[in-house]
Write an enzyme that holds these catalytic residues in place. Sequence first.
Site, mmCIF file in Angstrom:
data_model
loop_
_atom_site.group_PDB
_atom_site.id
_atom_site.type_symbol
_atom_site.label_atom_id
_atom_site.label_comp_id
_atom_site.label_asym_id
_atom_site.label_seq_id
_atom_site.Cartn_x
_atom_site.Cartn_y
_atom_site.Cartn_z
ATOM 1 C CB ALA A 32 52.061 -2.593 55.620
ATOM 2 C CB ALA A 87 38.544 4.977 61.880
ATOM 3 C CG HIS A 102 40.057 -1.599 57.223
ATOM 4 N ND1 HIS A 102 40.508 -2.505 58.148
ATOM 5 C CD2 HIS A 102 41.134 -1.263 56.476
ATOM 6 C CE1 HIS A 102 41.801 -2.710 57.979
ATOM 7 N NE2 HIS A 102 42.204 -1.973 56.957
ATOM 8 N NE ARG A 147 34.842 -1.222 61.410
ATOM 9 C CZ ARG A 147 35.689 -0.512 60.676
ATOM 10 N NH1 ARG A 147 36.882 -0.984 60.393
ATOM 11 N NH2 ARG A 147 35.335 0.657 60.208
ATOM 12 C CG ASP A 158 43.099 -0.250 62.873
ATOM 13 O OD1 ASP A 158 44.285 0.046 62.689
ATOM 14 O OD2 ASP A 158 42.524 -1.175 62.272
#
Length: 191
Positions: free
Chosen positions: A10, A44, A60, A64, A93
């Site tokens: 993590a 995702a 996240h 991007r 991911d």
Amino acid sequence: MSIELVLGGARSGKSRYAESVVNQALQQQVELGSCPDSKKHYVATAEAFDDEMRQRIQHHQRSRDSLWQQWQTPLELAQQLKQFDAKDIVLIDCLTLWMNNQIFYAGESCNDELLECKVQQLVEALLECKAHVVLVSNEVGLGVVPLGKVSRLFVDNAGRMNQRLASIADKVVFVAAGLPMTLKHDVKAGS
């Protein structure tokens, strides 16, 4: 076709590293002119079950650029992989969240056999996929052995999944403190 597996703990920097791998692969294809219509895809697996997870997902997404095509696929990764072809560069991911989703949605009926079947379907789909695929997964074997049955089911099957994926991957990288360490790199003929 190429499969890269990025492992780490993590907050190790594994997602950032994986995104850089995809960006470099896209730039390389553009520069070589080998696939001028290449696209990068972000698959995702996370779901926003609470505010904290929603904030993580948004963080996240903000990091991007707009060239990413986004896919939300919490369960059916094998099916999703059928959407891509040789011009695509795909980042998935995260596989440990995918494993968690499998356990959560199966509920009491979840067991090793069901999870092994799901991993086998994923492995088969990866081997058939023509895209360059970068997989992100947590290395769960470095932590404390969990006490609860469901936690052990998760850790055991996530560890087995990572081993299976590493065995078929062309490249495996472990990320710690933002630093990538190559564990495996099979160079294909003509590369």
